[in-house]
Write a protein that holds these residues in place. Structure first.
Motif, PDB file in Angstrom:
ATOM      1  N   VAL A   1       4.793  -2.950   7.765  1.00  0.00           N
ATOM      2  CA  VAL A   1       4.601  -1.492   7.805  1.00  0.00           C
ATOM      3  C   VAL A   1       5.182  -0.863   6.543  1.00  0.00           C
ATOM      4  N   PHE A   2       6.395  -1.272   6.169  1.00  0.00           N
ATOM      5  CA  PHE A   2       7.066  -0.719   4.989  1.00  0.00           C
ATOM      6  C   PHE A   2       6.228  -0.949   3.730  1.00  0.00           C
ATOM      7  N   GLN A   3       5.756  -2.198   3.544  1.00  0.00           N
ATOM      8  CA  GLN A   3       4.975  -2.521   2.348  1.00  0.00           C
ATOM      9  C   GLN A   3       3.631  -1.789   2.337  1.00  0.00           C
TER      10      GLN A   3
ATOM     11  N   ARG B   1       2.357   0.985  -0.401  1.00  0.00           N
ATOM     12  CA  ARG B   1       1.133   0.828  -1.200  1.00  0.00           C
ATOM     13  C   ARG B   1       0.158   1.979  -0.987  1.00  0.00           C
ATOM     14  N   LEU B   2       0.190   2.593   0.209  1.00  0.00           N
ATOM     15  CA  LEU B   2      -0.655   3.765   0.446  1.00  0.00           C
ATOM     16  C   LEU B   2      -0.186   4.947  -0.406  1.00  0.00           C
ATOM     17  N   LEU B   3       1.143   5.105  -0.476  1.00  0.00           N
ATOM     18  CA  LEU B   3       1.712   6.228  -1.230  1.00  0.00           C
ATOM     19  C   LEU B   3       1.671   5.992  -2.741  1.00  0.00           C
TER      20      LEU B   3
ATOM     21  N   ALA C   1      -9.688   0.386  -2.446  1.00  0.00           N
ATOM     22  CA  ALA C   1      -8.351  -0.204  -2.565  1.00  0.00           C
ATOM     23  C   ALA C   1      -7.459   0.159  -1.378  1.00  0.00           C
ATOM     24  N   TRP C   2      -7.762   1.273  -0.701  1.00  0.00           N
ATOM     25  CA  TRP C   2      -6.949   1.720   0.438  1.00  0.00           C
ATOM     26  C   TRP C   2      -7.066   0.766   1.630  1.00  0.00           C
TER      27      TRP C   2
ATOM     28  N   VAL D   1      -4.147  -0.398   4.711  1.00  0.00           N
ATOM     29  CA  VAL D   1      -4.569  -0.042   6.075  1.00  0.00           C
ATOM     30  C   VAL D   1      -4.650  -1.297   6.953  1.00  0.00           C
ATOM     31  N   MET D   2      -5.209  -2.379   6.398  1.00  0.00           N
ATOM     32  CA  MET D   2      -5.276  -3.642   7.136  1.00  0.00           C
ATOM     33  C   MET D   2      -3.864  -4.173   7.413  1.00  0.00           C
ATOM     34  N   GLY D   3      -2.934  -3.901   6.488  1.00  0.00           N
ATOM     35  CA  GLY D   3      -1.534  -4.290   6.703  1.00  0.00           C
ATOM     36  C   GLY D   3      -0.955  -3.597   7.922  1.00  0.00           C
ATOM     37  N   LEU D   4      -1.270  -2.302   8.094  1.00  0.00           N
ATOM     38  CA  LEU D   4      -0.793  -1.542   9.259  1.00  0.00           C
ATOM     39  C   LEU D   4      -1.417  -2.048  10.558  1.00  0.00           C
ATOM     40  N   VAL D   5      -2.717  -2.398  10.490  1.00  0.00           N
ATOM     41  CA  VAL D   5      -3.400  -2.960  11.665  1.00  0.00           C
ATOM     42  C   VAL D   5      -2.724  -4.272  12.071  1.00  0.00           C
TER      43      VAL D   5
END
Length: 322
Positions: A114-116, A120-122, A218-219, A223-227
């Protein structure tokens, strides 16, 4: 006066209620070596090619290598101390403790994901798609091999104990069908979930990377990381719940409790349960302490014999109050 056999060998019994899982232990050891090898290759490659993605994935795998190593240590410790008299009801719960600790590590992995992902989103960073896809495919292949190895070890093991005098080990066909999920090897399940987490991360990464490479999205990567983090959290919670229940003996809602109560109603004398304790001492083995109030005399051995018809009851203690 009838002769009473006072030989302790005749009355004593083993407290090894679970036979272990040698196949799972061996396969988990193989998985540890595979995971550690890929981890070292990724970390070394990250340093050589100056790739943060490769380094991050390598350190991510290190947490799983640690958890898998913990699973192997739990098996080894349970086996080594199996006959240690300090363990009142055997060493099986060492494996459960290993599974519980692995679940905590899984939650840590999810938090890191979640942190990473949010980072990367920000603050998006350039992604080297071809190199990253290659790494993700390599990781997926290794994790699928590891998952296959661990899945193979989750088969059901059918063993029979020799009956012990006065302890209700009467192995007859039992019609009780418990919740099979509760009887799986939770230590192995923890190792399997760590491997599945890595495989899931690789699959989501491949999907996101192809999306970014083909459509410039690229987003998709964060997003897949959060999923992935959400799914890992759900898995970790399930493992924490199941292993935690065993560790704190919170299993008085098992269907076996109703079986014990129903058996008492079939005793040859009227009886009422005043105290009942049931807790797990093996994957599908329970210890039982039963206290009864009866109106007419009955031998505790008669009660143990009737309860012993259920092979899940591995250690039965009966107290009769008239």
């Amino acid at each position: 006066m009838p002769h009473v056999d006072l030989d302790p060998e005749h009355w004593q019994h083993t407290h090894v209620f679970d036979e272990g899982n040698p196949l799972a232990e061996r396969n988990t050891r193989w998985v540890v070596w595979l995971t550690a090898t890929v981890m070292m290759v990724e970390i070394a490659g990250g340093w050589i090619f100056n790739s943060m993605a490769l380094l991050a994935d390598g350190w991510h795998m290190s947490s799983h290598a640690l958890a898998l190593g913990l699973a192997v240590l739990a098996y080894a410790a349970a086996r080594r101390y199996a006959h240690d008299p300090r363990f009142a009801f055997g060493t099986w719960k060492i494996e459960i403790l290993g599974g519980y600790t692995s679940a905590m590590l899984l939650l840590g992995v999810a938090a890191l994901m979640v942190f990473q992902s949010v980072e990367r989103l920000l603050a998006p960073t350039p992604i080297h798609y071809d190199q990253a896809i290659g790494i993700a495919v390599l990781g997926l292949v290794v994790n699928l091999v590891c998952a296959w190895l661990l899945r193979d070890g989750q088969g059901h093991h059918h063993h029979h104990h020799a009956p012990q005098p006065g302890h209700g080990h009467e192995h007859q066909h039992d019609h009780w069908q418990g919740d099979h999920a509760r009887h799986h090897d939770l230590n192995l399940r923890a190792a399997y979930l760590h491997v599945l987490t890595d495989a899931l991360t690789s699959v989501l990464a491949i999907v996101a990377l192809f999306g970014g490479k083909l459509w410039g999205a690229a987003w998709l990567d964060p997003v897949m990381g959060l999923v992935g983090a959400t799914l890992v959290s759900v898995w970790a919670y399930g493992l924490l719940r199941d292993s935690g229940r065993v560790l704190i003996d919170a299993e008085m809602d098992t269907p076996l409790v109703d079986v014990v109560r129903e058996t008492v109603t079939r005793l040859p004398v009227p009886a009422r349960i005043t105290d009942l304790h049931l807790w797990r001492v093996g994957r599908n083995k329970y210890a039982c302490i039963l206290s009864l109030v009866v109106s007419d005399p009955i031998e505790p051995g008669t009660v143990r014999q009737m309860l012993g018809q259920h092979p899940q009851l591995a250690h039965i203690t009966v107290e009769i109050n008239q």
